[in-house]
Scaffold this motif. Structure first.
Motif, PDB file in Angstrom:
ATOM      1  N   GLU B  52       4.928  -5.222   7.845  1.00  0.00           N
ATOM      2  CA  GLU B  52       4.163  -4.066   6.486  1.00  0.00           C
ATOM      3  C   GLU B  52       3.413  -3.732   7.540  1.00  0.00           C
ATOM      4  O   GLU B  52       3.133  -2.643   6.981  1.00  0.00           O
ATOM      5  CB  GLU B  52       3.440  -5.120   5.768  1.00  0.00           C
ATOM      6  CG  GLU B  52       4.125  -5.338   4.805  1.00  0.00           C
ATOM      7  CD  GLU B  52       4.047  -6.297   3.581  1.00  0.00           C
ATOM      8  OE1 GLU B  52       4.683  -6.269   1.999  1.00  0.00           O
ATOM      9  OE2 GLU B  52       2.812  -5.510   3.164  1.00  0.00           O
ATOM     10  N   GLU B  56       2.398   0.665   7.466  1.00  0.00           N
ATOM     11  CA  GLU B  56       1.087   1.081   7.004  1.00  0.00           C
ATOM     12  C   GLU B  56       0.465   1.938   7.949  1.00  0.00           C
ATOM     13  O   GLU B  56      -0.409   3.239   7.675  1.00  0.00           O
ATOM     14  CB  GLU B  56       0.366   0.011   6.688  1.00  0.00           C
ATOM     15  CG  GLU B  56      -0.971   0.123   5.877  1.00  0.00           C
ATOM     16  CD  GLU B  56      -1.397  -0.877   5.599  1.00  0.00           C
ATOM     17  OE1 GLU B  56      -1.260  -2.149   4.719  1.00  0.00           O
ATOM     18  OE2 GLU B  56      -2.898  -0.948   5.660  1.00  0.00           O
ATOM     19  N   PHE B 138       8.510  -8.525   0.164  1.00  0.00           N
ATOM     20  CA  PHE B 138       7.900  -7.303   1.409  1.00  0.00           C
ATOM     21  C   PHE B 138       8.001  -5.610   0.490  1.00  0.00           C
ATOM     22  O   PHE B 138       9.667  -5.727  -0.199  1.00  0.00           O
ATOM     23  CB  PHE B 138       8.870  -7.287   2.676  1.00  0.00           C
ATOM     24  CG  PHE B 138       8.941  -6.043   3.375  1.00  0.00           C
ATOM     25  CD1 PHE B 138       9.883  -5.600   3.682  1.00  0.00           C
ATOM     26  CD2 PHE B 138       7.467  -5.441   3.787  1.00  0.00           C
ATOM     27  CE1 PHE B 138       9.868  -4.454   4.482  1.00  0.00           C
ATOM     28  CE2 PHE B 138       8.161  -4.892   5.019  1.00  0.00           C
ATOM     29  CZ  PHE B 138       8.825  -4.230   5.099  1.00  0.00           C
ATOM     30  N   CYS B 140       8.927  -1.690   0.653  1.00  0.00           N
ATOM     31  CA  CYS B 140       8.739  -0.312   2.031  1.00  0.00           C
ATOM     32  C   CYS B 140       7.800   0.614   1.681  1.00  0.00           C
ATOM     33  O   CYS B 140       7.349   1.451   2.141  1.00  0.00           O
ATOM     34  CB  CYS B 140       9.708   0.387   2.056  1.00  0.00           C
ATOM     35  SG  CYS B 140      10.769  -0.613   3.365  1.00  0.00           S
ATOM     36  N   ALA B 142       4.320  -0.080   1.859  1.00  0.00           N
ATOM     37  CA  ALA B 142       3.363  -0.038   2.257  1.00  0.00           C
ATOM     38  C   ALA B 142       3.079   0.958   3.386  1.00  0.00           C
ATOM     39  O   ALA B 142       2.151   1.797   3.301  1.00  0.00           O
ATOM     40  CB  ALA B 142       3.558  -1.583   3.759  1.00  0.00           C
ATOM     41  N   THR B 162      -2.985  -1.627  -0.553  1.00  0.00           N
ATOM     42  CA  THR B 162      -1.529  -2.319  -0.271  1.00  0.00           C
ATOM     43  C   THR B 162      -0.505  -2.245  -1.195  1.00  0.00           C
ATOM     44  O   THR B 162      -0.647  -1.278  -2.365  1.00  0.00           O
ATOM     45  CB  THR B 162      -1.687  -3.712  -0.428  1.00  0.00           C
ATOM     46  OG1 THR B 162      -2.596  -3.734  -2.035  1.00  0.00           O
ATOM     47  CG2 THR B 162      -2.787  -4.163   0.380  1.00  0.00           C
TER      48      THR B 162
END
Lengths: 135, 194
Positions: B52, B56, B138, B140, B142, B162
């Motif tokens: 992540e 990011e 999780f 994506c 991110a 986030t």
């Protein structure tokens, strides 16, 4: 209304990567479905050799007393085939649509490993939405 | 007359005017590229939190550049100084340019003063992605959170951003929310500005 019994997707080496049955008529256990997939893969390959004309791409339609089997092979060797009631229409179109769903929701998924069994939620979701109009 | 009807030739590439660029890009091409980005990063990390963070960071670089470009193209080089201003810039202008539509909604958090949320029914980057069950929560998205973070940091509003999945009743697919938590100094400055 004519109905579909089952849908198979096999990878280029003949392994079954996706199997879905619709109703009890098409249902078979895992081992049988795996066996059927590799059997079909071999038959498809043999038919290309047996053909009296050149440039044969393999079996597209198999008609029997109690079922029809339509097969679509992509340029990469992945085969999509559907077992349905005899005389069901528009199966080729359906296979093309399923191929499109495969390219969208399986191939663009970073968590999918090539040639492995398909475990993509979005693919299943869109596939069942596709099937709803078919009773 | 000499030169009539001919395109002006620029000797220095820096003198050329910034073009509008191509407005549309193939979604499939982007989806495959993004899929490769995720797969590449997966091979480089040991756990999901790292993955992540990497997505990011990738988005952060995009965000910083997008801010500069859009300030020049869309806003005539004006700078946002207020919180609501920069948030609506992200929510409308940035989203419109990157994803072709404005974000679904912009909300202020009820529990904390420094939290804001941008919600989207389904992020464009997540359109074709099915996260396997063993990867837990999780997202994506991110990458998109990183883009927002890059824009906000570049504009002088440091924040922790986030991406979260929020389940919605009646819908099979959860909504995605980008949660923005501003730093202390931003709120202090905002209250000083009145």
């Amino acid at each position: 209304m004519a109905a579909i019994y089952s849908l198979f997707i096999i990878n280029k080496s003949g392994g079954l990567i996706f199997y879905k049955d619709y109703g009890s008529a098409g249902r078979m256990d895992t081992n049988d479905s795996l066996r059927l997939a590799s059997l079909w893969h071999s038959m498809h390959a043999i038919s290309q050799q047996l053909s009296p004309t050149t440039g044969c791409a393999g079996i597209e339609l198999l008609q029997a007393h109690t079922f029809d089997l339509h097969c679509f092979q992509s340029l990469t060797g992945t085969k999509f085939f559907v077992v349905c009631e005899p005389g069901t229409l528009h199966m080729e179109a359906l296979l093309k649509v399923i191929y499109e769903l495969y390219t969208d929701y399986v191939l663009k998924n970073p968590f999918y490993e090539m040639e492995m069994p398909i475990r993509c939620e979005l693919f299943d979701l869109n596939l069942s939405q596709e099937q709803k109009p078919n009773p | 007359m000499i030169g009539v009807g001919k395109m002006k030739q620029y000797t220095n590439v820096l003198d050329k005017p910034l073009s509008r660029g191509r407005q549309e890009v193939s979604l499939s091409a982007f989806a495959f590229l993004f899929s490769e980005l995720v797969q590449y990063n997966q091979t480089q990390v040991d756990n999901i939190a790292e993955l992540e963070r990497r997505l990011e960071d990738a988005g952060y670089a995009v965000g910083a550049r997008v801010l500069e470009l859009l300030c020049h193209r869309e806003k005539g080089n004006r700078r946002e100084t207020r919180l609501l201003g920069i948030l609506s810039f992200v929510h409308s202008t940035v989203w419109k340019v990157l994803f072709g539509k404005v974000a679904d909604s912009l909300e202020k958090g009820t529990e904390h003063e420094d939290e804001y949320m941008i919600s989207e029914k389904e992020l464009l980057v997540n359109r074709f992605i099915s996260v396997p069950k063993d990867m837990g929560a999780f997202n994506c998205g991110a990458f998109v959170a990183g883009i927002v973070k890059g824009v906000l940091d570049g504009a002088g509003f440091p924040a922790v951003v986030t991406a979260h999945f929020v389940p919605v009743d009646g819908q099979q697919r959860p909504r995605t929310t980008i949660l923005i938590k501003f730093a202390e100094e931003v709120l202090r400055r905002e209250s000083r500005l009145g």
